[in-house]
Design a protein around this motif. Structure first.
Motif, PDB file in Angstrom:
ATOM      1  N   MET A   1       0.887  -1.590  -0.308  1.00  0.00           N
ATOM      2  CA  MET A   1      -0.044  -0.509   0.160  1.00  0.00           C
ATOM      3  C   MET A   1       0.515   0.977   0.107  1.00  0.00           C
ATOM      4  SD  MET A   1      -2.722   1.737   3.133  1.00  0.00           S
ATOM      5  CE  MET A   1      -2.043   1.191   4.029  1.00  0.00           C
ATOM      6  N   ALA A   2       0.561   1.703  -1.255  1.00  0.00           N
ATOM      7  CA  ALA A   2       2.239   2.913  -1.609  1.00  0.00           C
ATOM      8  C   ALA A   2       0.336   4.159  -1.047  1.00  0.00           C
ATOM      9  CB  ALA A   2       2.749   2.902  -2.142  1.00  0.00           C
ATOM     10  N   LEU A   3       1.329   5.203  -0.262  1.00  0.00           N
ATOM     11  CA  LEU A   3       0.151   6.680  -0.566  1.00  0.00           C
ATOM     12  C   LEU A   3       1.362   7.514  -1.092  1.00  0.00           C
ATOM     13  CD1 LEU A   3      -1.172   6.644   3.352  1.00  0.00           C
ATOM     14  CD2 LEU A   3      -2.029   6.087   0.928  1.00  0.00           C
ATOM     15  N   THR A   4       1.016   8.274  -1.858  1.00  0.00           N
ATOM     16  CA  THR A   4       1.737   9.067  -2.564  1.00  0.00           C
ATOM     17  C   THR A   4       0.963  11.237  -1.813  1.00  0.00           C
ATOM     18  OG1 THR A   4       0.556   9.133  -4.064  1.00  0.00           O
ATOM     19  CG2 THR A   4       2.751   8.160  -3.877  1.00  0.00           C
ATOM     20  N   GLU A   5       1.378  11.796  -2.632  1.00  0.00           N
ATOM     21  CA  GLU A   5       0.979  13.293  -2.578  1.00  0.00           C
ATOM     22  C   GLU A   5       0.916  14.472  -3.545  1.00  0.00           C
ATOM     23  OE1 GLU A   5       1.446  17.002   0.466  1.00  0.00           O
ATOM     24  OE2 GLU A   5       0.886  15.348   1.572  1.00  0.00           O
ATOM     25  N   GLU A   6       0.715  14.750  -4.120  1.00  0.00           N
ATOM     26  CA  GLU A   6       0.267  15.677  -5.925  1.00  0.00           C
ATOM     27  C   GLU A   6      -0.118  16.768  -4.982  1.00  0.00           C
ATOM     28  OE1 GLU A   6       0.090  15.487  -9.661  1.00  0.00           O
ATOM     29  OE2 GLU A   6      -1.032  14.595  -8.894  1.00  0.00           O
ATOM     30  N   THR A   7       0.978  18.131  -5.833  1.00  0.00           N
ATOM     31  CA  THR A   7       0.003  19.506  -5.522  1.00  0.00           C
ATOM     32  C   THR A   7       0.426  19.849  -6.639  1.00  0.00           C
ATOM     33  OG1 THR A   7       1.660  19.129  -3.194  1.00  0.00           O
ATOM     34  CG2 THR A   7       0.742  21.624  -4.624  1.00  0.00           C
ATOM     35  N   VAL A   8      -1.295  20.179  -7.609  1.00  0.00           N
ATOM     36  CA  VAL A   8      -1.255  20.885  -8.952  1.00  0.00           C
ATOM     37  C   VAL A   8      -1.702  22.058  -8.620  1.00  0.00           C
ATOM     38  CG1 VAL A   8      -2.124  20.184 -10.649  1.00  0.00           C
ATOM     39  CG2 VAL A   8      -1.443  18.549  -9.501  1.00  0.00           C
ATOM     40  N   GLN A   9      -1.197  22.880  -9.527  1.00  0.00           N
ATOM     41  CA  GLN A   9      -2.320  24.109  -9.559  1.00  0.00           C
ATOM     42  C   GLN A   9      -3.250  23.982 -10.347  1.00  0.00           C
ATOM     43  OE1 GLN A   9       0.547  27.626 -10.318  1.00  0.00           O
ATOM     44  NE2 GLN A   9       0.488  28.426  -8.015  1.00  0.00           N
ATOM     45  N   ASP A  10      -4.523  23.739 -10.073  1.00  0.00           N
ATOM     46  CA  ASP A  10      -5.721  23.571 -11.694  1.00  0.00           C
ATOM     47  C   ASP A  10      -5.948  24.319 -11.658  1.00  0.00           C
ATOM     48  OD1 ASP A  10      -7.515  23.787  -9.260  1.00  0.00           O
ATOM     49  OD2 ASP A  10      -7.756  21.987  -9.043  1.00  0.00           O
ATOM     50  N   THR A  27      -4.331  19.602  -3.257  1.00  0.00           N
ATOM     51  CA  THR A  27      -3.412  18.652  -2.700  1.00  0.00           C
ATOM     52  C   THR A  27      -4.114  17.884  -2.195  1.00  0.00           C
ATOM     53  OG1 THR A  27      -2.436  20.417  -1.127  1.00  0.00           O
ATOM     54  CG2 THR A  27      -2.177  17.584  -1.140  1.00  0.00           C
ATOM     55  N   VAL A  28      -3.136  16.367  -3.818  1.00  0.00           N
ATOM     56  CA  VAL A  28      -4.707  14.957  -3.659  1.00  0.00           C
ATOM     57  C   VAL A  28      -3.381  14.117  -3.310  1.00  0.00           C
ATOM     58  CG1 VAL A  28      -4.817  13.926  -5.921  1.00  0.00           C
ATOM     59  CG2 VAL A  28      -5.010  15.617  -6.593  1.00  0.00           C
ATOM     60  N   ILE A  29      -4.085  13.234  -2.663  1.00  0.00           N
ATOM     61  CA  ILE A  29      -3.562  11.916  -1.825  1.00  0.00           C
ATOM     62  C   ILE A  29      -4.390  10.562  -2.712  1.00  0.00           C
ATOM     63  CG2 ILE A  29      -3.618  10.385   0.300  1.00  0.00           C
ATOM     64  CD1 ILE A  29      -2.170  13.903   0.131  1.00  0.00           C
ATOM     65  N   LYS A  30      -3.220  10.206  -2.975  1.00  0.00           N
ATOM     66  CA  LYS A  30      -3.893   8.763  -3.823  1.00  0.00           C
ATOM     67  C   LYS A  30      -2.454   7.227  -3.303  1.00  0.00           C
ATOM     68  CE  LYS A  30      -3.193  10.753  -8.152  1.00  0.00           C
ATOM     69  NZ  LYS A  30      -2.364  10.505 -10.000  1.00  0.00           N
ATOM     70  N   LYS A  31      -3.942   6.443  -2.858  1.00  0.00           N
ATOM     71  CA  LYS A  31      -2.866   5.489  -2.721  1.00  0.00           C
ATOM     72  C   LYS A  31      -3.411   3.979  -3.639  1.00  0.00           C
ATOM     73  CE  LYS A  31      -5.667   1.559   0.189  1.00  0.00           C
ATOM     74  NZ  LYS A  31      -6.340   1.184   1.710  1.00  0.00           N
ATOM     75  N   ASP A  32      -2.037   3.618  -3.373  1.00  0.00           N
ATOM     76  CA  ASP A  32      -1.608   3.015  -4.915  1.00  0.00           C
ATOM     77  C   ASP A  32      -2.471   3.408  -6.359  1.00  0.00           C
ATOM     78  OD1 ASP A  32      -0.871   0.589  -3.244  1.00  0.00           O
ATOM     79  OD2 ASP A  32      -2.658   0.185  -3.224  1.00  0.00           O
ATOM     80  N   GLY A  33      -2.541   4.636  -6.178  1.00  0.00           N
ATOM     81  CA  GLY A  33      -2.483   4.973  -7.882  1.00  0.00           C
ATOM     82  C   GLY A  33      -4.455   5.670  -8.418  1.00  0.00           C
ATOM     83  N   VAL A  34      -5.253   5.052  -7.081  1.00  0.00           N
ATOM     84  CA  VAL A  34      -5.798   5.740  -6.849  1.00  0.00           C
ATOM     85  C   VAL A  34      -6.395   7.130  -5.410  1.00  0.00           C
ATOM     86  CG1 VAL A  34      -8.201   5.116  -6.172  1.00  0.00           C
ATOM     87  CG2 VAL A  34      -6.666   3.527  -7.003  1.00  0.00           C
ATOM     88  N   GLU A  35      -7.016   7.864  -6.361  1.00  0.00           N
ATOM     89  CA  GLU A  35      -7.384   9.095  -5.369  1.00  0.00           C
ATOM     90  C   GLU A  35      -7.811   8.875  -4.414  1.00  0.00           C
ATOM     91  OE1 GLU A  35      -9.032  13.279  -6.169  1.00  0.00           O
ATOM     92  OE2 GLU A  35      -7.751  12.792  -7.542  1.00  0.00           O
TER      93      GLU A  35
END
Length: 83
Positions: A1-10, A27-35
């Motif tokens: 289970m990998a959590l990632t965080e991405e920040t985007v000016q949308d 700020t988008v948090i994803k778990k295994d590539g799924v938001e």
């Protein structure tokens, strides 16, 4: 289970007589590539603001819309508002 965080000016919008630039950052948090979560923050860039810390997109927009005429009118507006 990998959590990632991405920040985007949308969203970047130019609004008002003095061409304020509104910037929404997601700020988008994803778990295994799924938001799984998305949150937003916002800030405004005024005509007299230092844009050196802004993204290239915001700098380019500011260069186009924050003309000398807009900056002068905004400074006059501020002076009238704060006698």
């Amino acid at each position: 289970m990998a959590l990632t965080e991405e920040t985007v000016q949308d969203k970047i919008e130019v609004v008002g007589d003095f061409k304020h630039i509104q910037v929404r950052t997601a700020t988008v948090i994803k778990k295994d590539g799924v938001e799984i979560s998305r949150s937003f923050s916002r800030h405004v860039v005024a005509p007299d603001a230092d844009t050196s810390g802004e993204s290239d997109d915001v700098k380019a927009i500011a260069a186009q819309v924050h003309t000398d005429a807009i900056k002068t009118a905004y400074a006059a507006h501020l002076a009238e508002s704060n006698p």
